[in-house]
Scaffold this motif. Sequence first.
Motif, PDB file in Angstrom:
ATOM      1  N   UNK A  49      39.203  38.607  49.469  1.00 22.37           N
ATOM      2  CA  UNK A  49      38.345  37.619  48.809  1.00 22.37           C
ATOM      3  C   UNK A  49      37.124  38.292  48.194  1.00 22.37           C
ATOM      4  N   UNK A  50      36.581  39.293  48.877  1.00 28.68           N
ATOM      5  CA  UNK A  50      35.428  40.025  48.344  1.00 28.68           C
ATOM      6  C   UNK A  50      35.817  40.764  47.063  1.00 28.68           C
ATOM      7  N   UNK A  51      37.004  41.359  47.056  1.00 26.84           N
ATOM      8  CA  UNK A  51      37.484  42.041  45.853  1.00 26.84           C
ATOM      9  C   UNK A  51      37.654  41.044  44.713  1.00 26.84           C
ATOM     10  N   UNK A  52      38.263  39.907  45.000  1.00 27.40           N
ATOM     11  CA  UNK A  52      38.471  38.895  43.960  1.00 27.40           C
ATOM     12  C   UNK A  52      37.127  38.405  43.410  1.00 27.40           C
ATOM     13  N   UNK A  55      35.684  41.100  41.190  1.00 24.68           N
ATOM     14  CA  UNK A  55      36.408  41.123  39.917  1.00 24.68           C
ATOM     15  C   UNK A  55      35.946  39.976  39.029  1.00 24.68           C
ATOM     16  N   UNK A  56      35.830  38.778  39.626  1.00 21.86           N
ATOM     17  CA  UNK A  56      35.439  37.595  38.843  1.00 21.86           C
ATOM     18  C   UNK A  56      34.022  37.757  38.296  1.00 21.86           C
ATOM     19  N   UNK A  57      33.111  38.274  39.130  1.00 24.40           N
ATOM     20  CA  UNK A  57      31.714  38.463  38.707  1.00 24.40           C
ATOM     21  C   UNK A  57      31.601  39.457  37.554  1.00 24.40           C
ATOM     22  N   UNK A  67      43.140  36.353  34.170  1.00 18.73           N
ATOM     23  CA  UNK A  67      43.372  36.186  35.605  1.00 18.73           C
ATOM     24  C   UNK A  67      43.957  34.801  35.878  1.00 18.73           C
ATOM     25  N   UNK A  68      43.388  33.790  35.255  1.00 18.25           N
ATOM     26  CA  UNK A  68      43.870  32.417  35.469  1.00 18.25           C
ATOM     27  C   UNK A  68      45.310  32.260  34.989  1.00 18.25           C
TER      28      UNK A  68
END
Length: 80
Positions: A49-52, A55-57, A67-68
């Motif tokens: 979750x931290x990686x995701x 990545x999103x930030x 990604x979506x």
Amino acid sequence: MAELQFPEELAQKIRDGQKHGVSEENMVKGIVSLGNLLEKFTEPDTAEEALMKTMWENANEEEKYTIARLIVRIGKKNIH
């Protein structure tokens, strides 16, 4: 009832959206909106979750849509 795993749960949500006439592009837009909300208001509980979140930030708007779209593709592959 057994707990559904993420790909199966995702497939079910996509199936539900399709039944209600939601286009794939609207699903993608919804995922991007949800991702933006989660980025602002949640803290990751796992390394994944931290990686995701990282990545999103760091993703620009086009990358968030990529990604979506991948998320929708993964869900559609699990529709049986």
